[in-house]
Scaffold this motif. Structure first.
Motif, mmCIF file in Angstrom:
data_model
loop_
_atom_site.group_PDB
_atom_site.id
_atom_site.type_symbol
_atom_site.label_atom_id
_atom_site.label_comp_id
_atom_site.label_asym_id
_atom_site.label_seq_id
_atom_site.Cartn_x
_atom_site.Cartn_y
_atom_site.Cartn_z
ATOM 1 N N PRO A 29 0.839 -1.205 0.000
ATOM 2 C CA PRO A 29 0.000 0.000 0.000
ATOM 3 C C PRO A 29 0.874 1.255 0.000
ATOM 4 O O PRO A 29 2.024 1.217 0.431
ATOM 5 N N VAL A 30 0.329 2.337 -0.497
ATOM 6 C CA VAL A 30 1.082 3.584 -0.559
ATOM 7 C C VAL A 30 1.194 4.155 0.860
ATOM 8 O O VAL A 30 0.355 4.917 1.318
ATOM 9 N N ASP A 31 2.246 3.707 1.531
ATOM 10 C CA ASP A 31 2.546 4.098 2.907
ATOM 11 C C ASP A 31 4.066 4.126 3.017
ATOM 12 O O ASP A 31 4.721 3.097 2.821
ATOM 13 N N LYS A 32 4.625 5.293 3.300
ATOM 14 C CA LYS A 32 6.078 5.486 3.283
ATOM 15 C C LYS A 32 6.828 4.428 4.096
ATOM 16 O O LYS A 32 7.778 3.826 3.611
ATOM 17 N N GLU A 33 6.393 4.196 5.333
ATOM 18 C CA GLU A 33 7.105 3.254 6.194
ATOM 19 C C GLU A 33 7.085 1.832 5.619
ATOM 20 O O GLU A 33 8.082 1.126 5.640
#
Length: 146
Positions: free
Chosen positions: A94-98
């Motif tokens: 998913p588009v999530d930096k971490e």
């Protein structure tokens, strides 16, 4: 953290959005990010083949990464190329930096990941379909009643 350079061919609309958001200067100042203009199909294939890892949201790039045997992180919740995910050549993130950083670090730190991807079976066939079709077409007249 890993010490790799990320090559980012920026589409003109993406460049425009980054400028509007005030992010272009920050990206240009990054030592580990190389911003380049959009490249030709052949050049993108070369970049994918030489990469240790591909990050994309593009369906086409996912498949090219598989064909070129380069591990891929697809920055989406779903993909049309589920076979690449099932084989482990492609991972949905998913588009999530971490999460993206964590998954990229895992793949890059795996010394033999590119070897693993190189040795996966090809779920899309043996690449000889056109040769078989040509053979059928060449023999078509011989099989047809007069």
């Amino acid at each position: 953290n890993f010490d790799l350079t990320t090559v980012f061919p920026i589409h003109p609309r993406t460049r425009k959005s980054l400028k509007q958001l005030g992010l272009m200067k920050k990206l240009r100042n990054s030592r580990k990010l190389k911003l380049i203009k959009p490249v030709s199909y052949h050049k993108i294939l070369k970049l994918i083949k030489e990469a240790r890892l591909v990050l994309t949201d593009s369906g086409g790039v996912q498949k090219e990464a598989f064909w070129l045997r380069t591990p891929c992180l697809t920055l989406r919740d779903a993909t049309e190329w589920v076979e690449t995910v099932e084989l482990g050549a492609n991972k949905l993130v998913p588009v999530d930096k971490e999460r993206i950083v964590k998954e990229a670090e895992l793949l890059v730190s795996s010394e033999n990941m590119k070897n693993k991807v190189s040795n996966l079976p090809n779920p899309f066939g043996d690449g000889k379909a056109s040769r078989r079709i040509l053979g059928i077409l060449q023999n078509w007249d011989r099989r047809s009643p007069a």
